[in-house]
Design a protein around this motif. Structure first.
Motif, mmCIF file in Angstrom:
data_model
loop_
_atom_site.group_PDB
_atom_site.id
_atom_site.type_symbol
_atom_site.label_atom_id
_atom_site.label_comp_id
_atom_site.label_asym_id
_atom_site.label_seq_id
_atom_site.Cartn_x
_atom_site.Cartn_y
_atom_site.Cartn_z
ATOM 1 N N ASP A 38 11.299 -50.967 -90.341
ATOM 2 C CA ASP A 38 11.535 -50.737 -91.769
ATOM 3 C C ASP A 38 11.136 -51.963 -92.586
ATOM 4 O OD1 ASP A 38 12.344 -49.303 -94.029
ATOM 5 O OD2 ASP A 38 14.414 -50.034 -93.888
ATOM 6 N N GLY A 63 13.310 -49.156 -96.776
ATOM 7 C CA GLY A 63 13.974 -48.021 -97.424
ATOM 8 C C GLY A 63 15.339 -47.720 -96.869
ATOM 9 N N ALA A 67 15.550 -43.557 -94.685
ATOM 10 C CA ALA A 67 14.110 -43.495 -94.929
ATOM 11 C C ALA A 67 13.332 -43.796 -93.655
ATOM 12 C CB ALA A 67 13.725 -44.486 -96.032
ATOM 13 N N ASN A 70 13.409 -40.755 -91.472
ATOM 14 C CA ASN A 70 12.494 -39.737 -91.997
ATOM 15 C C ASN A 70 11.047 -40.060 -91.635
ATOM 16 O OD1 ASN A 70 14.556 -38.244 -93.147
ATOM 17 N ND2 ASN A 70 14.274 -39.089 -95.201
ATOM 18 N N SER A 71 10.682 -41.335 -91.742
ATOM 19 C CA SER A 71 9.315 -41.739 -91.378
ATOM 20 C C SER A 71 9.048 -41.483 -89.903
ATOM 21 C CB SER A 71 9.093 -43.223 -91.697
ATOM 22 O OG SER A 71 9.162 -43.463 -93.087
ATOM 23 N N GLU A 174 17.253 -40.468 -98.915
ATOM 24 C CA GLU A 174 16.838 -41.868 -98.925
ATOM 25 C C GLU A 174 17.467 -42.666 -100.060
ATOM 26 O OE1 GLU A 174 12.588 -42.161 -98.597
ATOM 27 O OE2 GLU A 174 12.493 -40.732 -96.923
#
Length: 304
Positions: A38, A63, A67, A70-71, A174
């Motif tokens: 991240d 994020g 986040a 999610n990535s 997020e």
């Protein structure tokens, strides 16, 4: 079941190698394993011994855990139909994935499969802290939603989510810096996705000062936000009890940093919502006594 594993991390993690050893060493191997960096100040590097099994995804901007997860999900191949999450400081026990596979065969409609939790400290020794887990078996969404709302029994590192259910629910929010996993479980349940509790799948969930849940004040603020979002889906007494618990948790965090008057006000608001029981009746007067009030803030974080 083709499982993709997502491991978010930011900065140096002394536990990442141990986490990867456990994930890679499962007797039922994952289809893919993705570590999401991240936007660390110094890029995270996958240990050489795992380079052939583990792929790394680097985010350009930080994020937060939601986040990053999610990535990681977005980076998985299209043939991955279930997503397992494991934070960089937690460790799966042997047979974790195979136990989930057996549970999926028994509960093919479950949107979430969740294993057991043993809480450990920085030295990997069990702390003795109990984890308020769900009873084994499948749970109807409408019946278990208030339990998840109030008790937070689902550990993200113990959970495997059906990928289409994850996508349809919108993934992790997020905008939430904390409690983003609780928010996801509640949205899945509100979409009528059943949850199955899995026997034989255990994760060692680590408590340590660097963990995101260590900050009582930020955690309590996030819980207040998430619970208020989802309050329309539970009965009023459940929402009131939960808000009172969140206020008391925030008060404990404020007491930890010496903001005793604000902590007393929050305890008073909590008492107005739900009359205190047992030792809780002593918290508000104790916050006015030097030498005693500081001990109010020494409790460990609740849930998550």
């Amino acid at each position: 079941m083709r499982v993709g594993v997502v491991i978010p991390v930011r900065g140096f993690s002394p536990y990442l190698v141990q986490t990867l050893d456990a994930v890679v060493g499962q007797d039922a191997p994952a289809a893919e394993i993705v570590v999401v960096d991240d936007a660390s100040p110094h890029p995270v590097v996958v240990p050489r011994e795992h380079a052939d099994r583990v792929r790394i995804v680097h985010r350009r901007e930080p994020g937060g855990a939601g986040a990053a997860r999610n990535s990681g999900v977005a980076a998985l191949g299209d043939d991955v139909d279930h997503v397992a999450f494991c934070d960089h400081d937690d460790v799966w026990g042997p047979g974790h994935l195979s136990a989930h596979e057996r549970a999926r065969q028994r509960h093919p409609d479950a949107g979430v499969l969740v294993g057991d939790v043993v809480v450990v400290g920085p030295d990997d020794r069990p702390t003795g802290e109990p984890w308020d887990a769900l009873h084994p078996g499948e749970h109807r969404a409408s019946l278990v939603l208030p339990v998840v709302y109030e008790r937070h029994p689902i550990c993200v590192s113990a959970a495997i989510v059906r990928r289409d259910a994850f996508t349809d629910a919108g993934g992790f929010d997020e905008d939430l810096a904390r409690a983003e996993d609780l928010d996801l479980w509640l949205r899945l349940l509100e979409r009528d996705e059943p949850i199955a509790s899995v026997l034989g799948a255990t994760v060692r969930y680590r408590r340590h000062p660097g963990a995101l849940t260590h900050d009582l004040i930020e955690l309590a603020d996030a819980l207040l936000e998430v619970h208020r979002r989802h309050a329309p889906f539970v009965r009023e007494p459940v929402a009131r009890r939960t808000e009172a618990a969140d206020l008391r948790a925030r008060a404990a965090g404020l007491a930890r940093v010496g903001e005793y008057e604000t902590a007393r006000d929050l305890v008073g608001r909590a008492d107005d919502l739900v009359p205190p029981l047992g030792v809780e009746r002593l918290h508000r007067p104790a916050l006015g006594i030097p030498g005693v009030r500081a001990r109010i803030g020494m409790r460990p974080p609740r849930g998550l």
